[in-house]
Write a protein that holds these residues in place. Structure first.
Motif, mmCIF file in Angstrom:
data_model
loop_
_atom_site.group_PDB
_atom_site.id
_atom_site.type_symbol
_atom_site.label_atom_id
_atom_site.label_comp_id
_atom_site.label_asym_id
_atom_site.label_seq_id
_atom_site.Cartn_x
_atom_site.Cartn_y
_atom_site.Cartn_z
ATOM 1 N N ALA A 188 0.892 -1.314 0.057
ATOM 2 C CA ALA A 188 -0.003 -0.099 -0.059
ATOM 3 C C ALA A 188 0.746 1.136 -0.022
ATOM 4 N N PRO A 189 0.452 2.270 -0.785
ATOM 5 C CA PRO A 189 1.241 3.400 -0.968
ATOM 6 C C PRO A 189 1.118 4.244 0.436
ATOM 7 N N ARG A 190 2.119 5.036 0.657
ATOM 8 C CA ARG A 190 1.900 5.961 1.937
ATOM 9 C C ARG A 190 1.004 6.864 1.642
ATOM 10 N N VAL A 191 1.217 7.633 0.502
ATOM 11 C CA VAL A 191 0.515 8.676 -0.001
ATOM 12 C C VAL A 191 -0.113 8.533 -1.308
ATOM 13 N N TYR A 192 -1.243 9.049 -1.351
ATOM 14 C CA TYR A 192 -2.006 9.064 -2.784
ATOM 15 C C TYR A 192 -1.107 9.431 -3.730
ATOM 16 N N ASN A 228 0.435 14.573 -1.679
ATOM 17 C CA ASN A 228 0.846 14.568 -0.393
ATOM 18 C C ASN A 228 -0.409 14.390 0.531
ATOM 19 N N LYS A 229 -1.162 13.452 0.206
ATOM 20 C CA LYS A 229 -2.383 13.148 1.066
ATOM 21 C C LYS A 229 -2.185 11.871 1.555
ATOM 22 N N PRO A 230 -1.974 11.545 2.925
ATOM 23 C CA PRO A 230 -1.674 10.159 3.348
ATOM 24 C C PRO A 230 -2.772 9.213 2.925
ATOM 25 N N PHE A 231 -2.197 8.125 2.446
ATOM 26 C CA PHE A 231 -3.266 7.105 1.866
ATOM 27 C C PHE A 231 -4.110 6.218 3.278
ATOM 28 N N ASP A 232 -3.452 6.074 4.304
ATOM 29 C CA ASP A 232 -4.087 5.483 5.503
ATOM 30 C C ASP A 232 -5.329 6.427 5.955
ATOM 31 N N GLN A 233 -5.206 7.831 5.492
ATOM 32 C CA GLN A 233 -6.428 8.618 5.888
ATOM 33 C C GLN A 233 -7.545 8.800 5.140
ATOM 34 N N ILE A 234 -7.244 8.161 3.756
ATOM 35 C CA ILE A 234 -8.174 8.181 2.781
ATOM 36 C C ILE A 234 -8.565 6.802 2.308
ATOM 37 N N GLN A 235 -8.393 5.795 2.985
ATOM 38 C CA GLN A 235 -8.410 4.307 2.661
ATOM 39 C C GLN A 235 -9.367 3.553 3.439
ATOM 40 N N PHE A 236 -10.006 4.326 4.379
ATOM 41 C CA PHE A 236 -10.788 3.724 5.469
ATOM 42 C C PHE A 236 -12.105 4.578 5.499
ATOM 43 N N TYR A 289 -5.519 -8.886 5.419
ATOM 44 C CA TYR A 289 -4.059 -9.379 5.245
ATOM 45 C C TYR A 289 -3.140 -7.945 5.126
ATOM 46 N N TRP A 290 -1.932 -8.061 6.090
ATOM 47 C CA TRP A 290 -1.258 -7.079 6.132
ATOM 48 C C TRP A 290 -0.928 -6.461 5.003
ATOM 49 N N ALA A 291 -0.354 -5.397 4.950
ATOM 50 C CA ALA A 291 0.311 -4.454 3.648
ATOM 51 C C ALA A 291 1.596 -4.005 4.012
ATOM 52 N N GLY A 292 2.472 -4.101 3.378
ATOM 53 C CA GLY A 292 3.746 -3.504 3.405
ATOM 54 C C GLY A 292 3.605 -1.926 2.734
ATOM 55 N N LYS A 293 4.139 -1.026 3.316
ATOM 56 C CA LYS A 293 4.199 0.455 2.795
ATOM 57 C C LYS A 293 5.264 0.860 2.362
ATOM 58 N N TYR A 294 5.021 1.760 1.269
ATOM 59 C CA TYR A 294 6.215 2.458 0.467
ATOM 60 C C TYR A 294 5.682 3.688 0.123
ATOM 61 N N TRP A 295 6.665 4.567 -0.397
ATOM 62 C CA TRP A 295 6.634 6.042 -0.882
ATOM 63 C C TRP A 295 6.632 5.509 -2.506
ATOM 64 N N PRO A 296 5.290 5.990 -3.109
ATOM 65 C CA PRO A 296 5.180 5.583 -4.620
ATOM 66 C C PRO A 296 5.923 6.767 -5.305
ATOM 67 N N LYS A 297 6.907 6.116 -6.161
ATOM 68 C CA LYS A 297 7.735 6.877 -6.780
ATOM 69 C C LYS A 297 6.888 7.491 -8.131
ATOM 70 N N PRO A 298 7.007 8.796 -8.376
ATOM 71 C CA PRO A 298 6.368 9.482 -9.409
ATOM 72 C C PRO A 298 7.286 9.037 -10.844
ATOM 73 N N ASN A 299 6.545 8.950 -12.025
ATOM 74 C CA ASN A 299 7.297 8.968 -13.129
ATOM 75 C C ASN A 299 8.308 9.908 -13.491
ATOM 76 N N SER A 300 8.957 9.625 -14.343
ATOM 77 C CA SER A 300 10.140 10.578 -14.817
ATOM 78 C C SER A 300 9.731 11.974 -15.147
ATOM 79 N N ASN A 301 8.494 12.114 -15.570
ATOM 80 C CA ASN A 301 7.695 13.676 -15.756
ATOM 81 C C ASN A 301 8.057 14.358 -14.618
#
Length: 638
Positions: free
Chosen positions: A204-208, A212-220, A275-287
Motif C-alpha cells: 500500500a502506498p503511504r500517500v495517494y 501529499n495526502k496520506p493513503f491511510d487517511q483516505i483508505q478507510f 491481510y497486512w500490507a507493506g507500505k512504501y513511498w510511490p515513486k512518480p514517473n520521470s515527468n
C-alpha cells in the motif's frame, strides 16, 4: 478514607505511555518500569537513521494530544521520540518511570494482588498490572537448512542502521514487511547485487500517488461497511485475483496493470482488509524528474519496491529454500552467490519473554480484545494488536481506554466462563476471516473494523444524527478514517475541539484533486447494485413488456446474484467500476512515462497544483504548532 489502589505498567513505549495516562485519569497510584535507559520503545531501539514512520501523523498521534504541525505527516523517529517525551511531561508521567529495570516474571499472591519480579528487585502488592512490552520483543530468524554453514554475514534487520557496510556486496534480504521494504531499498542503492526473497507480497502506498495526502487517511470509510465492493475499492481491484475462479485468475493477473508487474513469486494470496500490507513511498514517473517520492526525506533513495524490481536494482525471488557455504537456493531452482544475509523476519512479542501466574504462556488468541485473560483478573495487555494498515499506537490507545474502564468498574466484563466463550467465538471468527494470517499473525486486524468495535465497547462511537448540521460534519462521519481523534468527540475522554478538528481534517483531505473524486466514486459504488436492480426491473417491464411480478423478480434476482456470486459481480461491474480503476492505476506506474496533458483527470493537475517533490507541501495541515500546544485536558463525561 479509601486506600488509593496501585498499578504498575511494564514498558514505556508508545503503548505503555498512553496506558499509564489512562490509568492516572482514573486515580491510580502509578509506577512504570522500562528496561531501556530511555522511553520510546521501538522508536528508540529499532529505527535506522533515514527511516520514517509508515503510519501518518493523524493516525499515529494520540487522540487526546495532537502532534505539532511542524512535524512531517510521516514523522521521523526523532520527531516521534520528541512527541512521546512531550506527552510524558504534559501528563506528569516523568517521575513515574523507573529506567533500566527488566521484568522477568509476574506472580499473584493469595490476596489477589500482583508481585512483579525484575532483574533488580520485586515490586510487591500491586492491584493492577499492565503489560505493554510490545510486539518487538526478541528478534526471530526462521530456520533455513544450511544457514548455520553459511560463511558470510547474517544479521537481523533490527541491527540495520545504514547501507554503508553493504557497499559492493551481494546481499539477500529476506522478508517484505515494512522494515524489509525500507532496508532492502536502501541496500539496493549501494550493493553490487540485491536479492529480495519473499512470498506473496501485499503493498500500500503511504500517500495517494502524485499527492501529499496520506493513503491511510483516505483508505478507510465508515460507509464502506455498506459497500459490497469495499475490498476491491481498498485494493485497487487487485483482490479479484483471490475471488475469481482459478482459470480466470491468471488472465486477470495479466490484465491488471499492477498485478502483471508482480514477479510471479510475489503474487498475493490474500488482500486487505484481511491481510497486512507493506507500505512504501510511490515513486512518480520521470515527468517529475528523479524524485524518489519520499516526502519526509526527499534526498533518500526510492523505496518503491516494484519500481526497483522493474529498474533492475532488486532481483525478486521466492523464499530461500536452503543455503550452502557461499550461496542461497530458491524455489525457481536458481542459486545465487551471497556475501551477506539480512533477515527482516519479525519478532517474538515482549510478553512471550515474561513468566505469568499459573505457568500461563502468552497466547494472543486467549485474550479478550488482545487485553484480558479470564484467569488473570486485573492484569491487562496493551499494544498487542496491529493493523493491516493503520497504526499500533491508535489501537493501543483504544485498548488503554478500555482497560481503564474495566479497572475502574465502569465496564463490567462477562462472568469468567462466558468471557472464555466470547474470546473463543471472536478468535474463531477472526481465523475464518483471516486464514492466511492466523497461524503466524493472529494479532493483526482490519483497522477500521477493530477501532469501531472498541469504540462501541467504551461508548465513544459517533452517531450519524450528531453530524447532520453541515456537509462538512456529515462528510467527516461518512468518509472519515478511524483516526484516534474520531473517537475523542464524545463520551468518556472527549476532547473539547475534537469534533471540529476531525471534520476539518477530513474535508481538507477530500477538498483537492485527485482525492475529491473519491467521494462520488464511493457513492456510485454504494448505490450501484440498487440502482442497477431497478434499471433491470424497468427494462423488463417497459422494454420487454413483462409482467410487474416477473419484472420485480428479475430485479431482485440481479441484486441477489450481485451480492452473493463474485463472478457475476465481476462481470456486471467490470465496465462501470473495475475498468476505470485499472486505467487510473495504469497511469501511476513509475516506470511508465506520461505527459501531464495526456493523463486522465484523476491524475492530471494544473501546473500550480503539481507536487514539488524536492520541497513537498507536506506541512500544510491544521495541526497545532509547537508554540500553540494548549492544555488538552479531557472534557470529562458528556
Amino acid at each position: 478514607m479509601t486506600e488509593t489502589k496501585r498499578a504498575i505498567v511494564i514498558g514505556a513505549g508508545s503503548s505503555g505511555l498512553i496506558a499509564a495516562k489512562e490509568l492516572l485519569d482514573i486515580g491510580l497510584d502509578l509506577t512504570i518500569l522500562e528496561k531501556e535507559a530511555t522511553l520510546g520503545g521501538v522508536w528508540h531501539k529499532y529505527c535506522w537513521k533515514t527511516s520514517t514512520l509508515t503510519s501518518s501523523k493523524w493516525m499515529t498521534e494520540y487522540g487526546c494530544y495532537p502532534a505539532p504541525k511542524e512535524y512531517a505527516d510521516f514523522m521521523k523517529p526523532e520527531e516521534m521520540m520528541e512527541y512521546l517525551s512531550s506527552f510524558t511531561k504534559h501528563y506528569g508521567l516523568e517521575d513515574k518511570v523507573k529506567f533500566g529495570v527488566a521484568v522477568k516474571a509476574i506472580a499473584r499472591s493469595t490476596d489477589g494482588k500482583y508481585d512483579v519480579i525484575t532483574d533488580q528487585e520485586t515490586y510487591s502488592g500491586y492491584d493492577y498490572v499492565v503489560v505493554s512490552t510490545g510486539l518487538h520483543g526478541e528478534p526471530v530468524i526462521r530456520e533455513i537448512p544450511g544457514l548455520e554453514k553459511f560463511t558470510g554475514t547474517v544479521m537481523h534487520g533490527f541491527k540495520y542502521k545504514g547501507p554503508e557496510e553493504f557497499q559492493g556486496k551481494k546481499v539477500v534480504c529476506m522478508g517484505l514487511g515494512e522494515s524489509g521494504i525500507g532496508i532492502s531499498s536502501e541496500i539496493s542503492s549501494v550493493a553490487d547485487k540485491t536479492i529480495v526473497a519473499a512470498g506473496g507480497f501485499n503493498f500500500a502506498p503511504r500517500v495517494y500517488p502524485y499527492s501529499n495526502k496520506p493513503f491511510d487517511q483516505i483508505q478507510f470509510w465508515p460507509i464502506g461497511k455498506f459497500i459490497k465492493d469495499y475490498q476491491e475499492l481498498l485494493s485497487a481491484e487487485m483482490s479479484w485475483i483471490t475471488r475469481l475462479p482459478e482459470p480466470l485468475r491468471t488472465a486477470y493477473a495479466k490484465m491488471h496493470p499492477w498485478l502483471r508487474s508482480f514477479p510471479k513469486e510475489w503474487l498475493p494470496t490474500a488482500y486487505i482488509p484481511y491481510y497486512w500490507a507493506g507500505k512504501y513511498w510511490p515513486k512518480p514517473n520521470s515527468n517529475f524528474g528523479d524524485a524518489s517520492g519520499n516526502l519526509t526525506r526527499p534526498d533518500t533513495p526510492p523505496d518503491d519496491i516494484m519500481y526497483l524490481v522493474h529498474s533492475g536494482k532488486i532481483i525478486p525471488k521466492g523464499k530461500v529454500q536452503r543455503f550452502d557455504e557461499t550461496g542461497a537456493y530458491f524455489p525457481d531452482g536458481s542459486r545465487e552467490e551471497v556475501d551477506m544475509v539480512v533477515a527482516n523476519t519479525g519478532f517474538k512479542p515482549g510478553a512471550a519473554l515474561i513468566e505469568f501466574p499459573d505457568n500461563w504462556q502468552y497466547r494472543h488468541q486467549e485474550l479478550y480484545k488482545g487485553c484480558l485473560h479470564p484467569d488473570l483478573p486485573n492484569l491487562a495487555f496493551v499494544g498487542t494488536v496491529r493493523p493491516t494498515i493503520g497504526s499500533i499506537p491508535a489501537m493501543a490507545e483504544m485498548q488503554s481506554r478500555f482497560i481503564a474502564q474495566v479497572f475502574s468498574g465502569e465496564f463490567k466484563l462477562p462472568e469468567k466462563e462466558e468471557l472464555r466463550k466470547l474470546i473463543k467465538k471472536e478468535a474463531d471468527a477472526h481465523a475464518c476471516k483471516n486464514p492466511k494470517m492466523t497461524e503466524r499473525w493472529p494479532h493483526i486486524y482490519f483497522f477500521d473494523q477493530w477501532m469501531e468495535e472498541m469504540a462501541d465497547l467504551i461508548g465513544t462511537q459517533p452517531k450519524i444524527w450528531q453530524h447532520l448540521s453541515s456537509w462538512k460534519q456529515l462528510q467527516g462521519f461518512l468518509f472519515g478514517a478511524p483516526m484516534p481523534i474520531r473517537f475523542r468527540q464524545y463520551g468518556d475522554g472527549a476532547v473539547p475541539d475534537a469534533r471540529e478538528r476531525y471534520a476539518d481534517r477530513i474535508n481538507q483531505l477530500y477538498g483537492t484533486r485527485p482525492q475529491s473524486y473519491i467521494v462520488p466514486y464511493l457513492i456510485v459504488s454504494l448505490f450501484f447494485p440498487y440502482i442497477t436492480s431497478l434499471i433491470v426491473s424497468a427494462i423488463c417491464f417497459w422494454g420487454a413488456n413483462l409482467s410487474p411480478l416477473i419484472s420485480i423478480a428479475s430485479g431482485l434476482l440481479f441484486y441477489t446474484l450481485y451480492m452473493t456470486v463474485d463472478l457475476f459481480r465481476f462481470v456486471v461491474g467490470f465496465l462501470p467500476l473495475i475498468l476505470p480503476s485499472l486505467i487510473t492505476w495504469e497511469q501511476t506506474l513509475p516506470w511508465r512515462n506520461y505527459d501531464n496533458d495526456t493523463m486522465i483527470p484523476f491524475l492530471s493537475f494544473p501546473e500550480e497544483d503539481r507536487m514539488d517533490y524536492a520541497n513537498p507541501r507536506i506541512f500544510e495541515n491544521d495541526g497545532v504548532s509547537k508554540s500553540e500546544v494548549k492544555d488538552y485536558e479531557l472534557a470529562g463525561k458528556s
